[in-house]
Design a protein around this motif. Structure first.
Motif, PDB file in Angstrom:
ATOM      1  N   LEU A  14       0.691  -1.341  -0.153  1.00  0.00           N
ATOM      2  CA  LEU A  14       0.017   0.014   0.054  1.00  0.00           C
ATOM      3  C   LEU A  14       0.742   1.203   0.050  1.00  0.00           C
ATOM      4  O   LEU A  14       0.348   2.373  -0.298  1.00  0.00           O
ATOM      5  CB  LEU A  14      -0.800  -0.040   1.092  1.00  0.00           C
ATOM      6  N   ALA A  15       2.312   0.979   0.498  1.00  0.00           N
ATOM      7  CA  ALA A  15       2.941   2.400   0.483  1.00  0.00           C
ATOM      8  C   ALA A  15       3.072   3.231  -0.515  1.00  0.00           C
ATOM      9  O   ALA A  15       2.742   4.465  -0.582  1.00  0.00           O
ATOM     10  CB  ALA A  15       4.424   2.020   1.043  1.00  0.00           C
ATOM     11  N   PRO A  16       3.201   2.772  -2.007  1.00  0.00           N
ATOM     12  CA  PRO A  16       3.050   3.525  -2.981  1.00  0.00           C
ATOM     13  C   PRO A  16       1.925   4.470  -3.249  1.00  0.00           C
ATOM     14  O   PRO A  16       1.975   5.541  -3.522  1.00  0.00           O
ATOM     15  CB  PRO A  16       3.495   2.730  -4.189  1.00  0.00           C
ATOM     16  N   ASP A  17       0.830   3.507  -3.067  1.00  0.00           N
ATOM     17  CA  ASP A  17      -0.662   4.182  -3.212  1.00  0.00           C
ATOM     18  C   ASP A  17      -0.791   5.407  -2.029  1.00  0.00           C
ATOM     19  O   ASP A  17      -1.334   6.312  -2.595  1.00  0.00           O
ATOM     20  CB  ASP A  17      -1.409   3.078  -3.131  1.00  0.00           C
ATOM     21  N   LEU A  18      -0.477   5.008  -1.004  1.00  0.00           N
ATOM     22  CA  LEU A  18      -0.646   6.085   0.273  1.00  0.00           C
ATOM     23  C   LEU A  18       0.200   7.448  -0.264  1.00  0.00           C
ATOM     24  O   LEU A  18      -0.156   8.579  -0.145  1.00  0.00           O
ATOM     25  CB  LEU A  18      -0.134   5.408   1.409  1.00  0.00           C
ATOM     26  N   ASP A  19       1.502   7.105  -0.650  1.00  0.00           N
ATOM     27  CA  ASP A  19       2.372   8.245  -1.002  1.00  0.00           C
ATOM     28  C   ASP A  19       1.599   8.976  -2.158  1.00  0.00           C
ATOM     29  O   ASP A  19       1.622  10.135  -2.053  1.00  0.00           O
ATOM     30  CB  ASP A  19       3.660   7.785  -1.290  1.00  0.00           C
ATOM     31  N   ALA A  20       0.971   8.162  -3.060  1.00  0.00           N
ATOM     32  CA  ALA A  20       0.594   8.980  -4.325  1.00  0.00           C
ATOM     33  C   ALA A  20      -0.479   9.782  -4.163  1.00  0.00           C
ATOM     34  O   ALA A  20      -1.055  10.910  -4.848  1.00  0.00           O
ATOM     35  CB  ALA A  20       0.498   8.070  -5.579  1.00  0.00           C
ATOM     36  N   ASN A  21      -1.561   9.335  -3.341  1.00  0.00           N
ATOM     37  CA  ASN A  21      -2.696   9.898  -2.918  1.00  0.00           C
ATOM     38  C   ASN A  21      -2.870  10.794  -1.714  1.00  0.00           C
ATOM     39  O   ASN A  21      -3.986  11.297  -1.669  1.00  0.00           O
ATOM     40  CB  ASN A  21      -3.742   8.657  -2.876  1.00  0.00           C
ATOM     41  N   LEU A  22      -1.689  11.265  -1.085  1.00  0.00           N
ATOM     42  CA  LEU A  22      -1.742  12.280  -0.110  1.00  0.00           C
ATOM     43  C   LEU A  22      -0.868  13.361  -0.490  1.00  0.00           C
ATOM     44  O   LEU A  22      -0.069  13.009  -1.394  1.00  0.00           O
ATOM     45  CB  LEU A  22      -0.863  11.624   1.196  1.00  0.00           C
ATOM     46  N   PRO A  23      -1.504  14.576  -0.216  1.00  0.00           N
ATOM     47  CA  PRO A  23      -0.846  15.564  -0.458  1.00  0.00           C
ATOM     48  C   PRO A  23       0.458  15.637  -0.585  1.00  0.00           C
ATOM     49  O   PRO A  23       1.132  15.225   0.693  1.00  0.00           O
ATOM     50  CB  PRO A  23      -1.559  16.951  -0.099  1.00  0.00           C
ATOM     51  N   LEU A  24       1.470  16.554  -1.450  1.00  0.00           N
ATOM     52  CA  LEU A  24       2.943  16.680  -0.879  1.00  0.00           C
ATOM     53  C   LEU A  24       2.904  18.292  -1.156  1.00  0.00           C
ATOM     54  O   LEU A  24       2.386  18.892  -2.379  1.00  0.00           O
ATOM     55  CB  LEU A  24       3.710  16.122  -2.060  1.00  0.00           C
ATOM     56  N   GLU A  25       3.501  18.996  -0.279  1.00  0.00           N
ATOM     57  CA  GLU A  25       3.583  20.268  -0.352  1.00  0.00           C
ATOM     58  C   GLU A  25       4.967  20.784   0.045  1.00  0.00           C
ATOM     59  O   GLU A  25       5.513  20.501   1.012  1.00  0.00           O
ATOM     60  CB  GLU A  25       2.781  20.821   0.916  1.00  0.00           C
ATOM     61  N   GLY A  26       5.457  21.899  -0.952  1.00  0.00           N
ATOM     62  CA  GLY A  26       6.551  22.556  -0.660  1.00  0.00           C
ATOM     63  C   GLY A  26       6.523  24.010  -0.450  1.00  0.00           C
ATOM     64  O   GLY A  26       5.461  24.269  -0.540  1.00  0.00           O
ATOM     65  N   ARG A  27       7.364  24.608  -0.758  1.00  0.00           N
ATOM     66  CA  ARG A  27       7.627  25.915  -0.834  1.00  0.00           C
ATOM     67  C   ARG A  27       8.464  26.613  -2.145  1.00  0.00           C
ATOM     68  O   ARG A  27       9.322  25.730  -2.751  1.00  0.00           O
ATOM     69  CB  ARG A  27       8.391  26.676   0.464  1.00  0.00           C
ATOM     70  N   ILE A  28       8.318  27.865  -2.435  1.00  0.00           N
ATOM     71  CA  ILE A  28       9.176  28.530  -3.404  1.00  0.00           C
ATOM     72  C   ILE A  28      10.391  28.778  -2.525  1.00  0.00           C
ATOM     73  O   ILE A  28      10.186  29.857  -1.721  1.00  0.00           O
ATOM     74  CB  ILE A  28       8.372  29.809  -4.133  1.00  0.00           C
ATOM     75  N   ALA A  29      11.453  28.402  -3.034  1.00  0.00           N
ATOM     76  CA  ALA A  29      12.589  28.808  -2.240  1.00  0.00           C
ATOM     77  C   ALA A  29      13.443  30.069  -2.809  1.00  0.00           C
ATOM     78  O   ALA A  29      14.135  30.844  -2.074  1.00  0.00           O
ATOM     79  CB  ALA A  29      13.647  27.678  -2.233  1.00  0.00           C
ATOM     80  N   ALA A  30      13.256  30.319  -4.241  1.00  0.00           N
ATOM     81  CA  ALA A  30      14.050  31.348  -4.823  1.00  0.00           C
ATOM     82  C   ALA A  30      13.346  31.648  -6.118  1.00  0.00           C
ATOM     83  O   ALA A  30      12.659  30.630  -6.807  1.00  0.00           O
ATOM     84  CB  ALA A  30      15.586  31.138  -4.939  1.00  0.00           C
ATOM     85  N   LEU A  31      13.384  32.760  -6.537  1.00  0.00           N
ATOM     86  CA  LEU A  31      12.833  33.464  -7.795  1.00  0.00           C
ATOM     87  C   LEU A  31      13.966  33.574  -8.740  1.00  0.00           C
ATOM     88  O   LEU A  31      15.050  34.047  -8.434  1.00  0.00           O
ATOM     89  CB  LEU A  31      12.253  34.870  -7.697  1.00  0.00           C
ATOM     90  N   LEU A  32      13.638  32.760 -10.078  1.00  0.00           N
ATOM     91  CA  LEU A  32      14.902  32.725 -10.939  1.00  0.00           C
ATOM     92  C   LEU A  32      14.558  33.357 -12.020  1.00  0.00           C
ATOM     93  O   LEU A  32      13.469  34.141 -12.322  1.00  0.00           O
ATOM     94  CB  LEU A  32      14.993  31.287 -11.456  1.00  0.00           C
ATOM     95  N   PRO A  33      15.607  34.031 -12.914  1.00  0.00           N
ATOM     96  CA  PRO A  33      15.522  34.720 -14.207  1.00  0.00           C
ATOM     97  C   PRO A  33      14.254  33.962 -15.147  1.00  0.00           C
ATOM     98  O   PRO A  33      14.329  32.690 -15.107  1.00  0.00           O
ATOM     99  CB  PRO A  33      16.761  34.821 -14.882  1.00  0.00           C
ATOM    100  N   GLU A  34      13.661  34.956 -15.923  1.00  0.00           N
ATOM    101  CA  GLU A  34      12.699  34.229 -16.794  1.00  0.00           C
ATOM    102  C   GLU A  34      13.485  33.580 -17.930  1.00  0.00           C
ATOM    103  O   GLU A  34      14.846  33.843 -18.392  1.00  0.00           O
ATOM    104  CB  GLU A  34      11.929  35.441 -17.800  1.00  0.00           C
ATOM    105  N   ARG A  35      12.844  32.435 -18.478  1.00  0.00           N
ATOM    106  CA  ARG A  35      13.417  31.701 -19.868  1.00  0.00           C
ATOM    107  C   ARG A  35      12.067  31.516 -20.452  1.00  0.00           C
ATOM    108  O   ARG A  35      10.955  31.176 -20.188  1.00  0.00           O
ATOM    109  CB  ARG A  35      13.811  30.435 -19.139  1.00  0.00           C
ATOM    110  N   LYS A  36      12.345  32.177 -21.824  1.00  0.00           N
ATOM    111  CA  LYS A  36      11.503  32.154 -23.072  1.00  0.00           C
ATOM    112  C   LYS A  36      10.033  32.890 -22.509  1.00  0.00           C
ATOM    113  O   LYS A  36       9.064  32.561 -22.516  1.00  0.00           O
ATOM    114  CB  LYS A  36      11.170  30.690 -23.274  1.00  0.00           C
ATOM    115  N   GLY A  37      10.369  34.071 -21.790  1.00  0.00           N
ATOM    116  CA  GLY A  37       9.286  34.878 -21.250  1.00  0.00           C
ATOM    117  C   GLY A  37       8.435  34.398 -20.117  1.00  0.00           C
ATOM    118  O   GLY A  37       7.504  34.796 -19.972  1.00  0.00           O
ATOM    119  N   LYS A  38       8.969  33.276 -19.577  1.00  0.00           N
ATOM    120  CA  LYS A  38       8.274  32.564 -18.635  1.00  0.00           C
ATOM    121  C   LYS A  38       8.955  32.763 -17.195  1.00  0.00           C
ATOM    122  O   LYS A  38      10.032  32.306 -17.077  1.00  0.00           O
ATOM    123  CB  LYS A  38       8.093  30.949 -18.905  1.00  0.00           C
TER     124      LYS A  38
END
Length: 341
Positions: free
Chosen positions: A238-262
């Protein structure tokens, strides 16, 4: 190389990456034991509470090893919703043990007269056969993942597994109904009571034993070892299914220069936490704000960090010239399975 360059550039520009770890959720574990212990052989009934504790501990370890959950043991679902409870429960994982008992599975043995061989490979014109019953363990585990704040089950599954118990080919009882008195008295005294109990309590076992000529028996230690192994296997699978179906949350650690206007950003989570290229995350402002910012897509990954580009930006934010910010929350509600767990 591009991702390493962008990460290095973010540090040079003054970005302050947060620790490389996901947000820690509090998950409440509820265990319900519905196994009919009255049909268990005496030795399994005596060891059943200990076996359940071992499996509960194994399931708890699964969530601990995922690295993004603080585990709380709950007595019931109701406890998680108790308004007087001091600590909040983010999610509930409810495990129900429906089966963990001994049974018998039949096997047909074919005798080939011309060759004088014993085979179980299939029918033949010049053959006779016999049916034997082999001792087995059958287990069934049900799991439900629930969001207690919305009173909603967002994922569930039911898993079955069984395994034949190791047995001595010289130790068996003849079918009592077909051949009364034919079995060794010592084996009859040691094993017949448990077999009859299984026949009365489980229709499937009764049908199997009624058809068979011989009933093979197993040692109590083997019964317990196989029961432990089957339940542990169900939990581990069950471990892979539990991992896949429960939320994963992180943070934006740094802003990077735009690439191709994005716009591009560095995240504080990476491959070790399950990130892959093309994975998408919803972006939200830090709590207590409920402002959804937009959506990002992962373009590069290393073990503990990742690079993502902006896919969508909220119209209101775009209109006033606002965008992604350091410390914004990035959340993936569910992901593809990681079979390497």
């Amino acid at each position: 190389m591009k991702s390493l360059f962008l990460i290095g550039l973010a540090l040079v520009l003054g970005g302050q990456p947060t620790n490389a770890q996901p947000h820690i959720y509090t998950i409440g574990l509820v265990f319900t034991d519905l196994v009919e212990q009255e049909i268990l052989p005496v030795h399994l009934a005596e060891q059943h509470p200990r076996l359940m504790r071992e499996i509960e501990r194994a399931i708890r370890d699964i969530f601990t090893d995922l690295g993004r959950f603080r585990v709380v043991r709950l007595r019931s679902i109701r406890e998680a919703r108790d308004p007087t409870r001091q600590e909040s429960i983010d999610y509930i994982a409810h495990f129900t043990f429906n089966k963990a008992h001994k049974t018998y599975h039949n096997q047909v043995i074919h005798y080939y007269e011309n060759l004088g061989l014993l085979d179980d490979g299939g029918p033949s014109e010049d053959q006779s056969y016999t049916v034997i019953s082999l001792p087995s363990i059958v287990c069934q585990l049900e799991v439900k993942l629930e969001d207690p704040h919305r009173d909603k089950i967002f994922w569930s599954d039911l898993r079955d597994s069984s395994a034949v118990i190791p047995y001595d080919q010289q130790l068996f009882l003849y079918n009592t109904w077909k051949y009364p008195g034919a079995s060794h008295p010592g084996l009859t005294r040691a094993f017949l009571a448990d077999l009859l109990r299984l026949q009365v309590a489980d229709p499937a076992t009764e049908r199997a034993l009624n058809v068979a000529e011989r009933w093979f028996v197993s040692k109590p230690s083997s019964d317990l070892a196989v029961a432990r192994g089957v339940l542990k296997g169900l939990a581990d699978n069950l471990a892979p299914d539990l991992d896949a179906n429960l939320p994963l949350e992180g943070r934006i650690a740094a802003l990077l220069p735009e690439r191709k206007g994005k716009p591009h950003v560095q995240l504080n989570i990476g491959a070790r936490h399950g990130l892959m290229k093309r994975m998408r995350f919803d972006v939200w402002r830090p709590r207590p704000s409920q402002q959804k910012v937009g959506q990002i897509e992962v373009v590069d990954v290393d073990s503990t960090t990742a690079i993502a580009r902006l896919r969508k930006l909220d119209k209101k934010l775009k209109k006033r010239g606002d965008g992604l910010q350091i410390q914004d929350r990035v959340i993936s509600p569910k992901r593809p399975l990681r079979r390497s767990l």
